[in-house]
Design a protein around this motif. Structure first.
Motif, mmCIF file in Angstrom:
data_model
loop_
_atom_site.group_PDB
_atom_site.id
_atom_site.type_symbol
_atom_site.label_atom_id
_atom_site.label_comp_id
_atom_site.label_asym_id
_atom_site.label_seq_id
_atom_site.Cartn_x
_atom_site.Cartn_y
_atom_site.Cartn_z
ATOM 1 N N PHE A 155 0.839 -1.203 0.000
ATOM 2 C CA PHE A 155 0.000 0.000 0.000
ATOM 3 C C PHE A 155 0.880 1.263 0.000
ATOM 4 C CE2 PHE A 155 -1.375 -3.070 3.397
ATOM 5 C CZ PHE A 155 -2.067 -3.915 2.554
ATOM 6 N N GLY A 156 0.549 2.186 0.943
ATOM 7 C CA GLY A 156 1.356 3.393 1.080
ATOM 8 C C GLY A 156 2.115 3.395 2.387
ATOM 9 N N GLY A 175 4.360 0.044 -2.747
ATOM 10 C CA GLY A 175 3.067 -0.283 -3.342
ATOM 11 C C GLY A 175 2.589 0.789 -4.304
ATOM 12 N N GLY A 176 1.837 0.372 -5.314
ATOM 13 C CA GLY A 176 1.356 1.319 -6.315
ATOM 14 C C GLY A 176 0.456 2.394 -5.749
ATOM 15 N N THR A 177 -0.243 2.088 -4.658
ATOM 16 C CA THR A 177 -1.110 3.090 -4.042
ATOM 17 C C THR A 177 -0.313 4.322 -3.617
ATOM 18 O OG1 THR A 177 -2.617 1.377 -3.239
ATOM 19 C CG2 THR A 177 -2.730 3.516 -2.147
ATOM 20 N N PHE A 178 0.948 4.112 -3.228
ATOM 21 C CA PHE A 178 1.762 5.235 -2.766
ATOM 22 C C PHE A 178 2.056 6.203 -3.912
ATOM 23 C CE2 PHE A 178 5.869 6.614 -0.450
ATOM 24 C CZ PHE A 178 5.188 7.635 0.191
ATOM 25 N N LEU A 179 2.324 5.685 -5.108
ATOM 26 C CA LEU A 179 2.505 6.574 -6.260
ATOM 27 C C LEU A 179 1.202 7.308 -6.559
ATOM 28 C CD1 LEU A 179 4.027 7.809 -8.625
ATOM 29 C CD2 LEU A 179 3.585 5.706 -9.934
ATOM 30 N N GLU A 180 0.078 6.627 -6.410
ATOM 31 C CA GLU A 180 -1.208 7.289 -6.631
ATOM 32 C C GLU A 180 -1.399 8.451 -5.646
ATOM 33 O OE1 GLU A 180 -4.612 4.676 -7.215
ATOM 34 O OE2 GLU A 180 -3.242 3.013 -7.597
ATOM 35 N N VAL A 215 5.003 14.055 -7.169
ATOM 36 C CA VAL A 215 5.642 12.967 -7.913
ATOM 37 C C VAL A 215 7.158 13.115 -7.964
ATOM 38 C CG1 VAL A 215 5.840 11.869 -10.187
ATOM 39 C CG2 VAL A 215 3.577 12.393 -9.231
ATOM 40 N N PRO A 216 7.712 14.323 -8.221
ATOM 41 C CA PRO A 216 9.184 14.440 -8.210
ATOM 42 C C PRO A 216 9.786 14.050 -6.871
ATOM 43 C CG PRO A 216 8.190 16.357 -9.258
ATOM 44 C CD PRO A 216 7.073 15.590 -8.638
ATOM 45 N N GLU A 217 9.141 14.456 -5.786
ATOM 46 C CA GLU A 217 9.635 14.112 -4.456
ATOM 47 C C GLU A 217 9.536 12.595 -4.201
ATOM 48 O OE1 GLU A 217 8.467 18.380 -4.492
ATOM 49 O OE2 GLU A 217 7.530 16.528 -5.181
ATOM 50 N N PHE A 218 8.473 11.986 -4.724
ATOM 51 C CA PHE A 218 8.314 10.534 -4.610
ATOM 52 C C PHE A 218 9.487 9.820 -5.264
ATOM 53 C CE2 PHE A 218 7.085 6.645 -6.842
ATOM 54 C CZ PHE A 218 6.577 5.860 -5.819
ATOM 55 N N PHE A 219 9.780 10.176 -6.505
ATOM 56 C CA PHE A 219 10.858 9.505 -7.231
ATOM 57 C C PHE A 219 12.224 9.809 -6.618
ATOM 58 C CE2 PHE A 219 7.713 8.902 -10.638
ATOM 59 C CZ PHE A 219 7.999 7.591 -10.977
ATOM 60 N N GLU A 220 12.395 10.986 -6.074
ATOM 61 C CA GLU A 220 13.657 11.311 -5.428
ATOM 62 C C GLU A 220 13.898 10.377 -4.240
ATOM 63 O OE1 GLU A 220 15.955 14.963 -3.091
ATOM 64 O OE2 GLU A 220 13.881 15.215 -3.748
ATOM 65 N N MET A 221 12.881 10.176 -3.402
ATOM 66 C CA MET A 221 13.037 9.316 -2.235
ATOM 67 C C MET A 221 13.167 7.845 -2.636
ATOM 68 S SD MET A 221 13.434 10.567 0.749
ATOM 69 C CE MET A 221 12.866 9.294 1.891
ATOM 70 N N VAL A 239 9.344 0.226 -9.228
ATOM 71 C CA VAL A 239 8.124 0.916 -8.818
ATOM 72 C C VAL A 239 6.932 0.216 -9.457
ATOM 73 C CG1 VAL A 239 9.158 3.205 -8.488
ATOM 74 C CG2 VAL A 239 8.276 2.559 -10.735
ATOM 75 N N GLU A 240 5.771 0.475 -8.882
ATOM 76 C CA GLU A 240 4.522 -0.028 -9.447
ATOM 77 C C GLU A 240 3.691 1.160 -9.907
ATOM 78 O OE1 GLU A 240 1.642 -3.544 -8.216
ATOM 79 O OE2 GLU A 240 1.375 -1.816 -6.882
ATOM 80 N N VAL A 241 3.291 1.138 -11.158
ATOM 81 C CA VAL A 241 2.431 2.185 -11.716
ATOM 82 C C VAL A 241 1.027 1.610 -11.806
ATOM 83 C CG1 VAL A 241 1.962 3.665 -13.702
ATOM 84 C CG2 VAL A 241 4.334 3.209 -13.014
ATOM 85 N N SER A 242 0.115 2.181 -11.037
ATOM 86 C CA SER A 242 -1.242 1.650 -10.987
ATOM 87 C C SER A 242 -2.248 2.783 -10.926
ATOM 88 C CB SER A 242 -1.409 0.749 -9.758
ATOM 89 O OG SER A 242 -1.334 1.511 -8.565
ATOM 90 N N ASP A 243 -3.502 2.432 -11.153
ATOM 91 C CA ASP A 243 -4.594 3.388 -10.989
ATOM 92 C C ASP A 243 -5.773 2.677 -10.336
ATOM 93 O OD1 ASP A 243 -5.339 1.793 -13.108
ATOM 94 O OD2 ASP A 243 -5.741 3.440 -14.501
#
Length: 266
Positions: free
Chosen positions: A60-61, A88-93, A101-107, A116-120
């Motif tokens: 999850f997140g 988990g993909g929920t965290f990218l969501e 999103v930039p901060e997500f990918f940086e961490m 990573v998981e790309v989901s919707d």
């Protein structure tokens, strides 16, 4: 060679199917979901089960709930055992909705995640945006696992839409596409409200897939795993496996449980 002199089981006892491959595998992947294991429990898990885990998802997140140093240690340990590890993909969501999103990918990069998981599953995502997140992940050197399906109870699979998603995701650089079933395995995707597999729907999907090895089927329940292995073969890719179920699934894959017992030809 006398295998007993080295305290090794005979190969036909270790794997009666004689078909189980070793890592890195192209098929027969097992994705495990971690919903909060502490460092010592995680270390024990890897010590006993690392050869049977291909992919480990921090569920999850939950990633930001860990002390960062502890999470980094878990990631490093997984990498040492050649296990792909991802949030988990929920965290990218969440990052998409929160415009971070930039901060997500940086961490993700700083912590050492390999994928990573790309989901919707919870949000709506346009095809162009999906392509962009896959591309961005690949540019950062990450493996990409995409997911098809909604987490909403009663959600179903549109076969044509699924097939299109698989083809386009792989073209964009995704390694595998996961079919949503949540951690419950009931009332979502190919499973009905009781967790039973919708056999006709499954066969309709599989019959049209360009490459079934590109799919990871979430199957958290034991009977679902048995059904998938029987219908799609012992090398089917399975996901959302609980840590305590890794050995039971591996035994199923090798014909070491009655459900998939190998009967030699007489």
């Amino acid at each position: 060679m006398d295998v007993t002199s080295r305290l090794e089981w005979h190969p036909r006892l270790l794997d009666p199917t004689q078909g189980r491959s070793v890592k890195p595998r192209k098929s027969g992947l097992t994705m495990v979901i971690d919903k909060g294991l502490g460092l010592h429990a995680f270390e024990d898990l890897l010590q006993t089960s690392a050869p049977y885990i291909d992919l480990l998802k921090i569920g999850f997140g939950t990633s930001p709930l860990y002390p960062s140093d502890l999470l980094k240690q878990k990631i490093q340990m997984a990498r040492q055992h050649k296990i792909d590890i991802l949030p988990g993909g929920t965290f990218l969501e969440v990052a998409i909705v929160q415009k971070t999103v930039p901060e997500f990918f940086e961490m993700v990069g700083r912590l050492g995640f390999t994928s990573v998981e790309v989901s919707d599953g919870t949000i709506e995502m346009e095809r162009a945006a999906r392509n962009e997140y896959i591309r961005r992940s690949r540019e950062q050197g990450l493996n990409v696992y995409t997911e098809y399906g909604k987490k909403l109870w009663g959600s179903t699979i549109d076969v044509d839409q699924l097939l299109e998603t698989v083809i386009l995701d792989v073209q964009q650089g995704a390694s595998f596409v996961t079919i949503e079933a949540r951690e419950s395995g009931a009332g979502v995707g190919i499973f009905d409200a009781n967790g039973q597999c919708k056999d006709e729907e499954l066969h309709a999907i599989v019959g049209q897939l360009p490459d079934r090895n590109q799919i990871i089927w979430e199957a958290p329940q034991k009977q679902q795993q048995v059904d998938m292995l029987r219908m799609l073969g012992l090398s089917v890719n399975l996901g959302n496996i609980a840590p305590q179920d890794i050995y039971s699934l591996e035994a199923l894959r090798r014909g070491l449980r009655s459900d998939t017992f190998v009967h030699p030809e007489s």
